[in-house]
Design a protein around this motif. Structure first.
Motif, mmCIF file in Angstrom:
data_model
loop_
_atom_site.group_PDB
_atom_site.id
_atom_site.type_symbol
_atom_site.label_atom_id
_atom_site.label_comp_id
_atom_site.label_asym_id
_atom_site.label_seq_id
_atom_site.Cartn_x
_atom_site.Cartn_y
_atom_site.Cartn_z
ATOM 1 N N THR A 1 -12.184 3.806 -6.158
ATOM 2 C CA THR A 1 -11.515 3.091 -5.068
ATOM 3 C C THR A 1 -11.687 1.586 -5.203
ATOM 4 O O THR A 1 -10.714 0.833 -5.171
ATOM 5 N N GLY B 1 0.799 -1.227 0.000
ATOM 6 C CA GLY B 1 0.000 0.000 0.000
ATOM 7 C C GLY B 1 0.828 1.271 0.000
ATOM 8 O O GLY B 1 0.530 2.211 -0.744
ATOM 9 N N TRP C 1 -0.956 3.869 -2.505
ATOM 10 C CA TRP C 1 -2.366 3.606 -2.243
ATOM 11 C C TRP C 1 -2.718 3.984 -0.809
ATOM 12 O O TRP C 1 -3.779 4.496 -0.536
ATOM 13 N N VAL D 1 -4.787 -2.130 -6.591
ATOM 14 C CA VAL D 1 -4.217 -2.351 -5.260
ATOM 15 C C VAL D 1 -5.326 -2.664 -4.261
ATOM 16 O O VAL D 1 -5.189 -3.561 -3.424
ATOM 17 N N SER E 1 3.001 1.686 -3.324
ATOM 18 C CA SER E 1 2.178 2.010 -4.494
ATOM 19 C C SER E 1 1.451 3.349 -4.336
ATOM 20 O O SER E 1 0.687 3.735 -5.217
ATOM 21 N N HIS F 1 -9.776 -0.115 -8.115
ATOM 22 C CA HIS F 1 -8.324 0.068 -8.180
ATOM 23 C C HIS F 1 -7.620 -1.279 -7.957
ATOM 24 O O HIS F 1 -7.988 -2.028 -7.054
#
Length: 179
Positions: free
Chosen positions: A126, A43, A48, A131, A46, A129
């Motif tokens: 969201t 997370g 994210w 990730v 990336s 996505h």
């Protein structure tokens, strides 16, 4: 059909009434730690995830945490673990168990993007996505493993609730979904 209804009734009864042992809770905490060790680097690397406390009053933050408990924790674990997966007390083969586990995981992953079409369009970016979907897959695996170990929905609810609450309140998820 009657056999399926009986299986669902059994799963509901034992899934909710089984009290996890200390060893089951320890297993859940270990899996939660493994999840954190895998998902946090992914997370953060990336971009994210980022440290960010959700904006709003304590009342709003408490509401976010409570919603995570009931919507993400209880309702999703009820559907994707208790109702969908064979309970550990059911006499099924290892192959059948893992087939249902894989199917359940796939449905759990697909459910999130579908949710944006049906009930939560604000979460489209969201929940679609890559990730997010990868971390949701890891979450589904962890919740399935702890459910199969304990035979109780409560360990899976705990893990799901903690992960979603931390993401929403401390790691930028709340601002992604609610701003």
């Amino acid at each position: 059909m009657q056999k399926y209804i009986q299986a669902i009734a059994h799963r509901l009864k034992v899934g909710f009434s089984t009290i996890p042992s200390f060893a089951d809770w320890l297993y859940a905490v270990v899996l939660l730690s493994i999840y954190a060790a895998i998902s946090l680097p992914i997370g953060f690397l990336s971009d994210w995830l980022h440290f960010q406390i959700v904006s709003g009053s304590w009342t709003k933050i408490t509401g976010v945490i409570m919603r995570a408990f009931f919507v993400s924790g209880i309702s999703e674990e009820l559907i994707f673990r208790v109702l969908l997966l064979p309970h550990p007390t059911e006499n099924i083969s290892f192959k059948t168990k893992w087939l249902w586990g894989s199917l359940g995981l796939l449905i759990f992953i697909i459910y999130h993007p579908l949710q944006t079409i049906t009930t939560f369009p604000a979460a489209f970016a969201t929940f679609n996505h890559p990730v997010f979907l990868l971390l949701a897959a890891f979450l589904g695996i962890v919740c399935t493993l702890t459910y199969w170990r304990s035979g109780s929905i409560w360990t899976a609810i705990f893990i799901h609730w903690i992960i979603v609450s931390v993401w929403l309140v401390l790691l930028g998820g709340g601002d992604r979904l609610f701003s």
